[in-house]
Design a protein around this motif. Structure first.
Motif, short mmCIF file in Angstrom:
data_model
loop_
_atom_site.label_atom_id
_atom_site.label_comp_id
_atom_site.label_asym_id
_atom_site.label_seq_id
_atom_site.Cartn_x
_atom_site.Cartn_y
_atom_site.Cartn_z
N GLY A 1 0.80 -1.23 0.00
CA GLY A 1 0.00 0.00 0.00
C GLY A 1 0.82 1.27 0.00
O GLY A 1 1.87 1.36 0.67
N ASN A 2 0.35 2.22 -0.76
CA ASN A 2 0.95 3.55 -0.84
C ASN A 2 -0.02 4.41 -1.63
O ASN A 2 -0.39 4.04 -2.74
CB ASN A 2 2.32 3.50 -1.53
CG ASN A 2 3.01 4.84 -1.58
OD1 ASN A 2 2.38 5.89 -1.65
ND2 ASN A 2 4.34 4.83 -1.58
N GLU A 3 -0.45 5.52 -1.09
CA GLU A 3 -1.45 6.34 -1.78
C GLU A 3 -0.88 7.14 -2.94
O GLU A 3 -1.62 7.75 -3.69
CB GLU A 3 -2.13 7.28 -0.78
CG GLU A 3 -3.05 6.56 0.18
CD GLU A 3 -3.74 7.50 1.13
OE1 GLU A 3 -3.67 8.73 0.92
OE2 GLU A 3 -4.37 7.01 2.10
N LYS A 4 0.44 7.12 -3.08
CA LYS A 4 1.07 7.87 -4.17
C LYS A 4 1.41 6.90 -5.31
O LYS A 4 2.00 5.86 -5.08
CB LYS A 4 2.34 8.56 -3.69
CG LYS A 4 2.94 9.53 -4.70
CD LYS A 4 4.12 10.25 -4.10
CE LYS A 4 4.64 11.32 -5.05
NZ LYS A 4 5.06 10.78 -6.35
N GLY A 5 1.00 7.23 -6.51
CA GLY A 5 1.30 6.37 -7.65
C GLY A 5 2.77 6.39 -8.02
O GLY A 5 3.52 7.31 -7.64
N GLY A 6 3.22 5.37 -8.74
CA GLY A 6 4.59 5.34 -9.24
C GLY A 6 5.63 4.90 -8.25
O GLY A 6 6.83 5.08 -8.49
#
Length: 295
Positions: free
Chosen positions: A30-35
């Protein structure tokens, strides 16, 4: 799409001896920032655990990009065209609700998600969930369900801001950021519901092999933040062109010696495999106690 909004696309490998006595561990990427490389981490961790002999289930919650689903579809196509036999997980795809009423939409998505989890728990040792790159209801559901949460983070202060705000001069942590607060909330709810903690692991991903002052500063800030909000730091995967080149074939670094890979195995690839091995070791998954981890 099935009526319950849950698609089961393929089947997992056979059970490993003694696995029936273990409870399925849920690993959320999980990570709300793409890329940040969530799908790359997801597919490589999936294949690594399959190679060890575990039964793996995968849930792709990125309802727009579906990068992990496409990766695995490419993998199936590669096997069909080359005749190679590659390890494959059991795949469940949970669809977003089309309900316009928010309460009904969330209830529908929650039921679909739990149905997918229940299906995979009957056959799998690990469930790997690729969470969407944004704050969605499905993402929060996944985070609250996690036993292990892995957050890939590009090695820069731009991505660091996802976790916390720091003094640019002293690197003192001023306050946790929105994603850290969301994870903290999910950890509390998980503890209240099951009395089981979430082991949060932040991995520095796409790291440059070159020493740089900014790299040291990011490392220092992460050390400070980890002590304040309670996550463990893990070595990530270095920036390598090979990851992008393998996607169209659905291959991973662990498949490069397979029939039909057509990729010359180099010392760089060997070093990348060691990074993956180190990551699996640092995760300290109780279910792998005593297992030989050697890729």
């Amino acid at each position: 799409m099935p009526a319950d909004g849950v698609s089961q696309l393929s089947h997992a490998s056979e059970r490993v001896p003694g696995a029936d006595r273990r409870e399925t561990r849920i690993i959320v990427i999980g990570n709300e920032k793409g890329g940040a490389g969530k799908s790359t981490v997801s597919i490589h961790l999936t294949v690594a655990l399959l190679r060890i002999g575990c039964r793996i289930g995968v849930i792709d919650l990125d309802v727009r990009q579906r990068s992990l689903t496409r990766y695995l579809e490419n993998r199936v196509r590669w096997m069909q065209t080359t005749g190679a036999k590659l390890v494959m997980p059991e795949i469940v795809r949970v669809e977003a609700s089309q309900e316009r009423d928010l309460d009904r939409a969330e209830a529908e998505e929650s039921e679909r998600f739990q149905t997918g989890i229940s299906r995979l728990k009957t056959t799998c040792d690990f469930i790997i969930i690729d969470a969407p790159g944004g704050d969605t209801f499905l993402s929060r559901l996944a985070h609250r369900t996690a036993d292990t949460l892995i957050t890939p983070l590009n090695d820069s202060f731009v991505d660091f801001d996802l976790l916390g705000d720091v003094n640019p001069q002293t690197l003192e942590v001023l306050r946790p950021s929105y994603y850290s607060e969301m994870v903290w909330d999910c950890r509390k709810k998980k503890a209240q519901a099951s009395r089981r903690p979430i082991d949060w692991v932040v991995m520095r991903n796409r790291m440059s092999p070159l020493a740089a002052r900014n790299k040291e500063r990011v490392g220092g800030a992460l050390d400070n933040l980890s002590r304040r909000i309670g996550f463990r730091l893990a070595p990530g995967l270095s920036e390598r062109v090979i990851y992008r080149e393998l996607f169209p074939a659905g291959l991973t670094l662990l498949d490069l010696t397979e029939k039909g890979s057509n990729v010359a195995f180099s010392m760089s690839h060997k070093a990348a495999r060691q990074e993956l091995c180190d990551l699996v070791i640092v995760l300290q998954l109780p279910e792998l106690a005593g297992a030989e981890i050697n890729f």
